[in-house]
Scaffold this motif. Structure first.
Motif, PDB file in Angstrom:
ATOM      1  N   PHE A 183       0.833  -1.204   0.000  1.00 45.61           N
ATOM      2  CA  PHE A 183       0.000   0.000   0.000  1.00 45.61           C
ATOM      3  C   PHE A 183       0.871   1.258   0.000  1.00 45.61           C
ATOM      4  CE2 PHE A 183      -3.258  -2.711   2.446  1.00 45.61           C
ATOM      5  CZ  PHE A 183      -3.848  -3.132   1.261  1.00 45.61           C
ATOM      6  N   THR A 184       1.956   1.218   0.768  1.00 46.87           N
ATOM      7  CA  THR A 184       2.873   2.363   0.802  1.00 46.87           C
ATOM      8  C   THR A 184       3.432   2.619  -0.581  1.00 46.87           C
ATOM      9  OG1 THR A 184       3.490   1.831   3.082  1.00 46.87           O
ATOM     10  CG2 THR A 184       4.960   3.297   1.875  1.00 46.87           C
ATOM     11  N   TYR A 185       3.855   1.544  -1.232  1.00 49.62           N
ATOM     12  CA  TYR A 185       4.413   1.693  -2.587  1.00 49.62           C
ATOM     13  C   TYR A 185       3.352   2.235  -3.540  1.00 49.62           C
ATOM     14  CZ  TYR A 185       7.363   0.757  -6.594  1.00 49.62           C
ATOM     15  OH  TYR A 185       8.139   0.907  -7.729  1.00 49.62           O
ATOM     16  N   TYR A 186       2.117   1.760  -3.387  1.00 47.75           N
ATOM     17  CA  TYR A 186       1.028   2.213  -4.258  1.00 47.75           C
ATOM     18  C   TYR A 186       0.771   3.710  -4.096  1.00 47.75           C
ATOM     19  CZ  TYR A 186      -3.773   3.396  -5.452  1.00 47.75           C
ATOM     20  OH  TYR A 186      -4.889   4.046  -5.939  1.00 47.75           O
ATOM     21  N   VAL A 187       0.823   4.198  -2.845  1.00 50.34           N
ATOM     22  CA  VAL A 187       0.477   5.597  -2.592  1.00 50.34           C
ATOM     23  C   VAL A 187       1.387   6.549  -3.360  1.00 50.34           C
ATOM     24  CG1 VAL A 187       0.488   7.403  -0.807  1.00 50.34           C
ATOM     25  CG2 VAL A 187      -0.699   5.263  -0.395  1.00 50.34           C
ATOM     26  N   PHE A 188       2.714   6.242  -3.416  1.00 49.34           N
ATOM     27  CA  PHE A 188       3.573   7.170  -4.156  1.00 49.34           C
ATOM     28  C   PHE A 188       3.911   6.662  -5.556  1.00 49.34           C
ATOM     29  CE2 PHE A 188       6.441   4.704  -1.421  1.00 49.34           C
ATOM     30  CZ  PHE A 188       7.404   4.260  -2.312  1.00 49.34           C
ATOM     31  N   GLN A 189       3.396   5.477  -5.920  1.00 47.94           N
ATOM     32  CA  GLN A 189       3.513   4.979  -7.296  1.00 47.94           C
ATOM     33  C   GLN A 189       2.160   4.387  -7.697  1.00 47.94           C
ATOM     34  OE1 GLN A 189       5.970   5.177  -9.425  1.00 47.94           O
ATOM     35  NE2 GLN A 189       7.690   5.838  -8.157  1.00 47.94           N
ATOM     36  N   PRO A 190       1.127   5.234  -7.922  1.00 44.26           N
ATOM     37  CA  PRO A 190      -0.241   4.722  -8.165  1.00 44.26           C
ATOM     38  C   PRO A 190      -0.355   3.797  -9.376  1.00 44.26           C
ATOM     39  CG  PRO A 190      -0.273   7.074  -7.704  1.00 44.26           C
ATOM     40  CD  PRO A 190       1.167   6.695  -7.879  1.00 44.26           C
ATOM     41  N   LYS A 191       0.603   3.880 -10.307  1.00 42.10           N
ATOM     42  CA  LYS A 191       0.545   3.021 -11.494  1.00 42.10           C
ATOM     43  C   LYS A 191       1.323   1.722 -11.301  1.00 42.10           C
ATOM     44  CE  LYS A 191      -0.062   6.906 -14.685  1.00 42.10           C
ATOM     45  NZ  LYS A 191       0.487   7.631 -15.853  1.00 42.10           N
ATOM     46  N   ALA A 192       1.750   1.469 -10.073  1.00 44.05           N
ATOM     47  CA  ALA A 192       2.538   0.253  -9.801  1.00 44.05           C
ATOM     48  C   ALA A 192       1.720  -0.994 -10.110  1.00 44.05           C
ATOM     49  CB  ALA A 192       2.967   0.237  -8.338  1.00 44.05           C
ATOM     50  N   LEU A 193       2.382  -1.980 -10.693  1.00 47.21           N
ATOM     51  CA  LEU A 193       1.751  -3.265 -10.987  1.00 47.21           C
ATOM     52  C   LEU A 193       2.298  -4.307 -10.023  1.00 47.21           C
ATOM     53  CD1 LEU A 193       1.955  -3.209 -14.903  1.00 47.21           C
ATOM     54  CD2 LEU A 193      -0.036  -2.712 -13.466  1.00 47.21           C
TER      55      LEU A 193
END
Length: 561
Positions: A514-524
């Motif tokens: 979730f942390t990674y998603y918040v600053f990389q919303p396009k993360a797969l």
């Protein structure tokens, strides 16, 4: 430490700069550079006045560039000490200062003497940082952090002196650039043009738009005070040399005009000094006098360090599974009124009106005695983070704050889990990184989503640390908060294979995702990572990933995430 060791700093720095012209000795450069950086650091801890004095005294036997590099390293030592950086960070910054002119000693001397550079000289000068990085690269991957500092150095120097604000983020590179600018402005040149240290500091403070650099300059000035050791003083028609000011405000000066004996003076007065760097061949002023008992006062331990130690002891004393009474908690906390004040604020989420508590008793009645230990530990960790000294402190603290908000959001619907208890191992983990991986922390995120990964990447990846030895981390967390079950869940999430994770370990993996998603919303994310997200959200009471992500978008995350 002895005067001889201070003198050897010049000799060793001079020899290091000469190694570029001896290709067969290139393999020795990094070991020598590391050893020399350590000697600069340790000597400054032992004899700060003697090191500061080198900013006033130019040693003609060694030439301009050696004096310049020594000055830059001394400024770096002062900056690191004034900012309370640990030995690893300080030596990293000093190492970069030593590498700054590694390949261009001759060209630097020519420029200082006003001589014209040849076409080859110009090419070498322009590529000096890339060349230095290449030399260090041959020594192995452990030089990467210094290579990265060198690669950014020119850009950071320009940004520090630019009127339009250029955004720069790396504190360590900023300090190397700052030390270089100060040293270049203050190192003695026969052609003139050099200025005093305080004038150089004032000039760059007014000129730079960079707030981090301005704060570093203020810390440096507060540390060294109004007078640079070894400055000349005109007093009663005599030329005396300023050494230090004692704890009673009396200035200690010497008359070194006679070769047979130094005369000592101690008095209170307003001094008019000449503090531009000047030629000096007197070894007494350069080295010997600084080790006298007359000026070596014991420096008190910084209050922050004392408080940090007390906070760590208090965290270890408190147990989240133990029952406490008001009397017991009051006894533990009464020596720390600042903690009680912060606890009254930390209790706000535990009442509908979001009002802070009036005092400790009111606070404990609001949060409940079962919840109190974890909340107190959280406040202690927040204080520890606030007193952490690191060039990337702003980035670290904001990322940590945002991760805490993500944890709070995840367990919003689950009353059986106290979110503060979950956050405690996160705080301890980040403190471990700051203390034991300080030079590896960066703004980059080395998070990989490879399908074939068997074990989830460590939380350290979110702070730029790609390789982490789990054994000392485990020992650190267990010693500090081993009684907290979420500590074991966090460690398990980084040590157990994905097929064997229990639900609480999955929560920790999900928190990282979730942390990674918040600053990389396009993360797969990989299929097994998506499955862990689903399992975690379901167990925490969320209807869907879409609902949780929509909720996160409304959270007020700190900037510079």
């Amino acid at each position: 430490m002895t005067p001889r060791e201070l003198a050897r700093l010049f000799d060793s720095t001079h020899q290091l700069l000469k190694l570029y012209h001896q290709k067969q000795k290139w393999s020795q450069i990094f070991p020598l550079l590391s050893n020399l950086a350590e000697r600069y650091y340790l000597l400054y801890q032992a004899c700060p006045k003697g090191m500061q004095a080198q900013l006033s005294l130019y040693v003609p036997n060694h030439g301009y560039t050696t004096n310049l590099v020594v000055n830059q390293c001394v400024v770096a030592c002062i900056l690191c000490r004034s900012l309370n950086y640990n030995q690893a960070i300080s030596e990293q910054i000093i190492s970069c200062c030593l590498a700054n002119y590694l390949c261009v000693q001759s060209q630097s001397n020519k420029l200082a003497a006003g001589q014209t550079l040849t076409a080859q000289d110009k090419k070498l000068w322009q590529c000096r940082h890339q060349l230095a990085a290449k030399l260090l690269k041959d020594s192995g991957p452990h030089t990467l952090s210094i290579q990265h500092l060198l690669a950014r150095l020119n850009k950071y120097k320009q940004a520090l002196l630019s009127a339009p604000k250029i955004m720069i983020y790396d504190g360590a590179t900023t300090l190397v650039a700052l030390a270089n600018i100060i040293a270049m402005n203050t190192t003695y040149r026969e052609s003139g043009g050099h200025i005093s240290v305080h004038k150089a500091l004032a000039d760059i403070y007014l000129r730079t738009p960079n707030e981090f650099a301005q704060n570093a300059i203020k810390a440096l000035i507060a540390h060294i005070g109004p007078y640079i050791p070894a400055s000349e003083v005109k007093y009663a028609e005599q030329v005396l040399i300023y050494l230090a000011t004692d704890e009673h405000g009396r200035h200690i000066l010497v008359d070194a005009s006679r070769p047979e004996k130094i005369r000592w003076h101690r008095f209170k007065a307003s001094l008019t000094i000449f503090d531009k760097q000047r030629h000096c061949k007197d070894s007494r002023l350069l080295y010997t006098v600084w080790f006298s008992e007359n000026i070596n006062f014991a420096e008190p331990q910084p209050i922050n360090q004392q408080r940090r130690q007390h906070y760590l002891e208090l965290i270890s004393t408190l147990k989240v599974s133990q029952e406490y009474s008001f009397r017991g908690l009051n006894k533990l906390l009464s020596p720390y009124p600042e903690l009680i004040t912060q606890l009254t604020v930390a209790s706000k989420p535990y009442n509908k009106e979001q009002q802070r508590a009036k005092d400790l008793r009111h606070c404990l009645s609001m949060v409940g005695y079962d919840n109190a230990p974890a909340i107190i530990q959280k406040v202690l960790f927040q204080r520890l983070v606030a007193t952490t000294s690191h060039p990337l402190f702003q980035h670290i603290s904001k990322r940590l704050e945002n991760m805490v908000r993500i944890i709070q959001a995840l367990f919003k619907h689950n009353d059986s889990i106290q979110f503060e208890q979950v956050t405690l191992p996160l705080y301890a983990y980040v403190l471990y990184l700051c203390e034991h991986q300080a030079t590896c922390i960066s703004r980059k995120t080395v998070f990989e989503q490879a399908e074939e990964q068997v074990i989830s990447p460590p939380l350290a990846c979110l702070f730029g640390v790609s390789h982490l030895n789990q054994e000392p981390l485990t020992a650190y967390l267990n010693q500090l908060i081993g009684d907290n079950s979420w500590t074991q869940h966090l460690l398990g999430s980084e040590q157990h294979k994905k097929q064997t994770l229990d639900i609480n370990e999955k929560h920790w993996v999900a928190i990282k995702l979730f942390t990674y998603y918040v600053f990389q919303p396009k993360a797969l994310f990989s299929s097994w990572q998506e499955q862990i997200i689903f399992d975690s959200l379901s167990a925490a009471g969320w209807q869907s990933k879409a609902d949780f992500y929509a909720y996160l978008k409304n959270c007020e995350f700190a900037d510079n995430f």
